[in-house]
Enzyme design. Structure first.
Site, short mmCIF file in Angstrom:
data_model
loop_
_atom_site.label_atom_id
_atom_site.label_comp_id
_atom_site.label_asym_id
_atom_site.label_seq_id
_atom_site.Cartn_x
_atom_site.Cartn_y
_atom_site.Cartn_z
N LYS A 54 -69.45 -24.28 -28.31
CA LYS A 54 -69.98 -25.63 -28.55
C LYS A 54 -69.03 -26.68 -27.99
O LYS A 54 -69.45 -27.62 -27.32
CB LYS A 54 -70.20 -25.87 -30.05
CG LYS A 54 -71.45 -25.19 -30.58
CD LYS A 54 -71.51 -25.15 -32.10
CE LYS A 54 -72.70 -24.31 -32.54
NZ LYS A 54 -72.72 -23.99 -33.96
N GLN A 98 -70.00 -25.61 -39.42
CA GLN A 98 -70.41 -24.25 -39.02
C GLN A 98 -70.70 -23.40 -40.27
O GLN A 98 -69.85 -23.30 -41.16
CB GLN A 98 -69.30 -23.62 -38.17
CG GLN A 98 -69.64 -22.26 -37.61
CD GLN A 98 -70.79 -22.29 -36.60
OE1 GLN A 98 -70.82 -23.14 -35.72
NE2 GLN A 98 -71.71 -21.37 -36.73
N ASP A 121 -77.43 -30.83 -36.98
CA ASP A 121 -78.06 -29.53 -37.25
C ASP A 121 -79.43 -29.72 -37.90
O ASP A 121 -80.22 -28.78 -37.96
CB ASP A 121 -77.17 -28.72 -38.22
CG ASP A 121 -76.52 -27.52 -37.54
OD1 ASP A 121 -76.96 -27.16 -36.43
OD2 ASP A 121 -75.58 -26.96 -38.13
#
Ligand code: NDP
Length: 296
Positions: A54, A98, A121
């Site tokens: 990422k 994460q 997200d």
């Protein structure tokens, strides 16, 4: 019949190129540098690979990448304090924590402490509610990538029968909402579905998000259907391992009209959509026009 292969790698490269163009425009015309902060708690090896990837791709499209690697023993209060600081930081337009988090941390509490406007997200309860009510939101990356590929392949999805196998909060449910938003007739199947084979056979669009290697064979697929295989499963192949999806690719490709391979299908779209969401968040934060085709 042999299916068209939906090349997620190429599609994701196209999305990243669009993001990079928009980032350059934001920087050159408005002095805005989109920034993405990724928070990793602990040493989970798969998560470390994702976070590295990422960070690399964020920099490649010209955005600022901020990585926060915290010890596995980090307390909830420490993590919440960091998120609060990132929420306030004007250089940060997107925040990603994460998952999975170590078990002593409450994931729902942590995710819901992110400013929803920076929740790239799309897991914050506000974004879930906005998506469910058809309002502008941050859309979870994997389903967003699937929708982009479906729209590119079909044009309009209106009226098609879509079956989503899997009802997780990160893939199945938001996928179903997106397909409903595009006026598909949507069925969500799961482990208690009575006749999964027959349910799958009704689908013009079949999305598999289960996590069971090659569970869906070709004879569960309607001839000509579009198959989106989200599954990532590692199976033994001699003394090595290889990645397979939730769909049995070889038999499915004989029946389907189009299919995503694993690897190289949905997978590469997830990070591309994370970058797309970050640039969308930066535009919204500065009251600027959003890039076309990078969100729903
Ligand atoms: P979850 O384990 O959270 O959900 C799996 C879903 O599959 C559940 O709803 C479960 O039903 C359903 N299921 C399990 N067994 C069966 C069965 N025998 N028949 C029908 N349904 C079944 O998984 P995720 O949604 O997080 O992920 C799904 C897959 O997608 C995984 O392989 C994961 O690695 C992959 N993935 C890939 C991403 C990418 O970037 N390409 C991103 C995210 C995930 P129930 O609710 O009834 O238990």
């Amino acid at each position: 019949m042999t299916a068209t292969i939906l090349d997620g790698k190429a599609f994701a490269a196209g999305v990243r190129a669009k993001v990079a163009d928009h980032v350059a425009r934001l920087r050159d015309s408005f002095g805005v540098m989109p920034g993405l902060a990724v928070v990793l708690v602990g040493e989970d090896p798969a998560s470390q690979v994702y976070v590295r990837s990422k960070g690399k791709q964020t920099v490649e499209v010209g955005m600022a990448s901020f990585e926060h690697r915290l010890d596995a023993a980090t307390s909830e209060a420490e993590l919440l304090a960091l998120i609060s600081q990132l929420n306030e930081d004007p250089k940060i337009h997107g925040i990603l924590v994460q998952l999975p988090l170590p078990s002593h941390l409450d994931s729902d509490l942590v995710i819901n402490s992110i400013n929803p406007a920076k929740d790239v997200d799309g897991f914050h309860i506000s974004n879930v509610g906005l998506l469910g009510t058809g309002q502008k939101s941050m859309v979870p990356c994997t389903p967003l990538g699937c929708l982009m590929m479906l729209r590119a392949h079909h044009g309009r999805l209106s009226g098609l029968d879509a079956v989503v196998v899997g009802r997780s909060n990160i893939v199945g449910k938001p996928m179903a909402q997106l397909l409903l938003g595009d006026s598909c007739t949507v069925t969500i199947a799961h482990s208690r579905t009575r006749d999964l084979a027959e349910t799958c056979r009704r689908a013009d669009i079949l999305v598999a998000a289960v996590g069971r290697a090659e569970m869906i064979p070709g004879d569960w697929i309607k001839p000509g259907a579009t198959v989106i295989d989200v599954g990532i499963n590692r199976i033994a192949a001699g003394d090595k391992t290889r990645l397979v999806g939730d769909v049995h690719f070889d038999s499915a490709a004989q029946v389907a009209g189009a299919i995503t391979p694993v690897p190289g299908g949905v997978g590469p779209m997830t990070i591309a959509c994370l970058l797309a969401n970050t640039v969308t968040a930066a535009c919204r934060a500065h009251g600027l026009e959003e890039p076309e085709g990078l969100t729903v």
